[in-house]
Design an enzyme around this catalytic site. Sequence first.
Site, short mmCIF file in Angstrom:
data_model
loop_
_atom_site.label_atom_id
_atom_site.label_comp_id
_atom_site.label_asym_id
_atom_site.label_seq_id
_atom_site.Cartn_x
_atom_site.Cartn_y
_atom_site.Cartn_z
CB THR A 130 12.09 -9.06 -5.73
OG1 THR A 130 12.79 -9.79 -5.43
CG2 THR A 130 11.15 -9.42 -5.88
CG ASP A 162 23.87 -18.54 -16.50
OD1 ASP A 162 24.37 -19.74 -15.59
OD2 ASP A 162 23.43 -17.87 -17.25
CG ASP A 187 24.36 -14.77 -15.71
OD1 ASP A 187 25.09 -15.37 -15.13
OD2 ASP A 187 22.91 -14.74 -15.45
#
Length: 208
Positions: free
Chosen positions: A107, A202, A199
């Site tokens: 989402t 990460d 990211d």
Amino acid sequence: MEGVFVSPHPLVKHKLTILRDKATDSNRFRQLVREIALLLCYEATADLKLEPRTIHTPLAETEGGQLSESIGLVPILRAGLGMVDGVWELIPGAEVWHIGLYRDEHTLRPVQYYNKLPVEPRVQMCLILDPMLATGGSAVATARLLKNWGAKQIKFVGLIAAPEGLKVMRAEHPDIPIHVAAVDDHLNNVGFIVPGLGDAGDRQFGTG
Ligand code: PRP
């Protein structure tokens, strides 16, 4: 865009270029996040108020100024964590309050899992720290949380923003100035900033 401040500093641009490079390893990445955060917060706090203070140098009495406003650093976990240390070196008296949010992969909406705000807001200025402003969902939710809790003056400090996230954040919280190192081109279909840096969580924590 009004209320959005992109750092014009060559040091910020230089460091951001290395940060974006996929060849940059985790260790260097963390160091750069820390350094860029420090430089951006230096700019974001340029309007902090001072109160006069008289001191004695070894030679004479003179007037100086000391900070009259207290500051709260609000890193959004995980990726915002790497921005704390640099800023804390610059403002050692700041308090740090952690907010845990992750983005649901499907989402793209923020999900809160941690909140370590004190019962009462004790500081005049809150700096939300998060490297990436993508859809803007995390920043909007954190700002709402801080306002509901009673925070008065809030600023957002991030490394890279997408135009989509800036628009949402400015619409929901027009009173919150946004300080970033760069505004990128767009969000891709999975909500990543392009060209971006990948990211940020990460790459800092080696979990990619
Ligand atoms: C990333 C990033 C921001 C958020 C930005 O966190 O660090 O917190 O997404 O996206 P938004 O503007 O669309 O809300 P992520 O969910 O990857 O969690 P992490 O920091 O724990 O890796």
